[in-house]
Write a protein that holds these residues in place. Structure first.
Motif, PDB file in Angstrom:
ATOM      1  N   LEU A  80       0.946  -1.308  -0.022  1.00  6.17           N
ATOM      2  CA  LEU A  80      -0.143  -0.038  -0.237  1.00  6.17           C
ATOM      3  C   LEU A  80       0.747   1.233  -0.110  1.00  6.17           C
ATOM      4  O   LEU A  80       1.828   1.388   0.458  1.00  6.17           O
ATOM      5  N   CYS A 101      -1.136  -4.681   4.683  1.00  5.14           N
ATOM      6  CA  CYS A 101      -2.144  -5.482   4.776  1.00  5.14           C
ATOM      7  C   CYS A 101      -1.738  -6.883   4.842  1.00  5.14           C
ATOM      8  O   CYS A 101      -2.384  -8.231   4.939  1.00  5.14           O
ATOM      9  N   HIS A 103       0.348  -8.731   2.865  1.00 11.64           N
ATOM     10  CA  HIS A 103       0.384  -9.730   1.851  1.00 11.64           C
ATOM     11  C   HIS A 103       1.705 -10.175   1.694  1.00 11.64           C
ATOM     12  O   HIS A 103       1.842 -11.173   0.755  1.00 11.64           O
ATOM     13  N   GLU A 135      -4.027  -6.527  -5.510  1.00  4.46           N
ATOM     14  CA  GLU A 135      -5.273  -6.844  -4.712  1.00  4.46           C
ATOM     15  C   GLU A 135      -6.029  -5.633  -4.268  1.00  4.46           C
ATOM     16  O   GLU A 135      -7.323  -5.487  -4.207  1.00  4.46           O
ATOM     17  N   GLU A 136      -5.096  -4.582  -3.695  1.00  4.98           N
ATOM     18  CA  GLU A 136      -5.826  -3.523  -3.025  1.00  4.98           C
ATOM     19  C   GLU A 136      -6.552  -2.745  -4.061  1.00  4.98           C
ATOM     20  O   GLU A 136      -7.333  -1.993  -3.751  1.00  4.98           O
ATOM     21  N   HIS A 358      -4.074  -1.709   7.311  1.00  6.14           N
ATOM     22  CA  HIS A 358      -3.865  -0.618   6.613  1.00  6.14           C
ATOM     23  C   HIS A 358      -3.116   0.569   7.616  1.00  6.14           C
ATOM     24  O   HIS A 358      -3.537   1.609   7.398  1.00  6.14           O
TER      25      HIS A 358
HETATM   26 ZN   LIG Z   1      -5.739  -4.512   2.291  1.00  6.16          ZN
END
Ligand SMILES: [Zn+2]
Ligand SMILES: [Zn+2]
Length: 387
Positions: A80, A101, A103, A135-136, A358
């Motif tokens: 992110l 997040c 990942h 994905e985000e 986040h």
């Molecule tokens: Zn996320």
């Protein structure tokens, strides 16, 4: 087939995870991450490793026995645009980007499962290891599907994991049916006539109108949708071209809506247009609504979820598997794969003291890695049994 030493695997996975955490990459920019994933999969001796699916996606294929069924396991690789506030020794080396997040952990758990299954086998059929980008954004799964994922690497079922702060490490949770929501975004532009703050009657200022629109939007969920349908309408930004002594003639209202059925999403949009246009009219200005759908609802297949719960029970402690978890109004683009095959998305605990997802202080809990890896292996062995 050699049994892997679990202690060595945990140490190795912790190293991978911290390296990925230190080198986060934004959606569709996961070049280093994808290259690392592909190199590892090749080192494990997978039958096929293909890069560049849907941009930076990677698919690894592992075959054993003669079974003709295929199970897909999916992890996401993107980070992110958040500036990390780390208190550990593997902080982001990429300023303004971080794995907030988890990942990095999801990618590591799936790599661990690939190594475990390549080394130990214990299944009959094909496993597809899917590492998706972005994905985000809600765009990575679609990008891989649009790039021919299902035709090039067919599979019958798919399973995915996400870490969950607050849930103890070593715990597993999912539910059949709707588990995560659709996400829609909206923008409402109001236009009037700006002017002197002391002489509002000579213009058609839009700030009071915008405030009325924001307030009236609260009646969509509370008064216009069925209380039986879970939904959220959130206004997140209100921007005008006004200044301290000048009334604005232009305002932008931005926000986000969540729901679990397409009919509800359609009704939110319809009611939003009525409210925005009607409210603007009463304030002598105009409204223009732009409404977009970013994520579809994530609906777990009943049979696949029962299988996931059963597999989890073989690797998690008794009492640590919850097959009737709660609905979450966050969104996940794993849902896109479920448009093609049945599957199940589940949560594994990231610990009760974990920072929220986040959050600038978030870090994936390395103690959770082995649990996810063991679940991945267990669901493959259960769905592709050696007979
Ligand atoms: Zn996320
Ligand atoms: Zn995530």
């Amino acid at each position: 087939m050699a049994a892997l030493d679990q202690k060595n695997l945990v140490a190795e996975m912790t190293g991978w995870r911290r390296d990925l955490h230190a080198h986060p990459e934004f959606g569709f920019e996961e070049k280093r991450t994808a290259a690392f994933v592909a190199a590892q999969l090749r080192a494990f001796g997978l039958d096929e490793v293909v890069e560049g699916i849907g941009g930076t996606g990677v698919v690894g294929t592992l075959r054993r026995g003669s079974g003709n069924r295929a199970i897909a396991l999916r992890a996401d690789m993107d980070a992110l645009r958040i500036t990390e506030q780390a208190s550990h020794d593997h902080p982001s080396q990429n300023p303004g980007v971080m794995h907030a997040c988890g990942h990095d952990g999801h990618t590591t758990m799936l790599l661990g499962a690939a190594k475990l299954l390549a080394s130990e086998g214990g299944f009959d059929g094909t496993v597809r290891f899917i590492f998706q980008p972005a994905e985000e954004w809600g765009k990575g799964a679609l990008a891989m599907l649009d790039d021919g994922l299902m035709a090039r690497f067919p599979f019958d079922e798919i399973y995915g994991l996400h870490n969950m702060p607050g849930l103890p490490v070593g715990h597993f949770e999912t539910r059949p049916g709707p588990i995560m929501s659709a996400e829609d975004n909206f923008e409402i532009v109001l236009r009037g006539l700006g002017g002197h703050a002391a002489r509002p009657h000579l213009g058609r200022e839009v700030l009071v109108a915008a405030c009325a629109v924001v307030t009236n939007l609260q009646t969509i969920v509370s008064r216009r949708l069925s209380p039986a349908d879970i939904s959220v309408v959130s206004v997140t930004e209100l921007i005008t071209d006004g200044t301290r002594n000048a009334l604005p003639g232009f305002a932008r209202i931005l926000g986000d809506a969540r729901s679990f059925r397409p009919e509800v999403s359609a009704e939110i949009e319809r009611q939003m247009r009525i409210i925005a246009e009607g409210t603007a009219l009463t304030h002598n200005c105009t409204a223009e609504v732009t409404y977009t759908r970013e994520f579809v609802p994530l609906v777990n297949d009943t049979e696949a979820t029962a299988a996931a719960v059963e597999a989890a029970a073989t690797v998690f402690a008794s009492g640590a598997v919850n097959g009737k978890g709660e609905i979450v109004t966050a969104s996940e683009d794993f849902a896109r794969f479920l448009d093609h095959v049945p599957g199940c998305f589940a949560y594994i605990g990231n610990g009760e003291t974990s920072a929220p997802l986040h959050n600038p202080s978030f870090d994936f809990n390395d103690d959770a890695l082995i649990h996810g890896t063991r679940f991945h292996a267990a669901i493959v062995r259960q769905r592709l049994p050696v007979t």
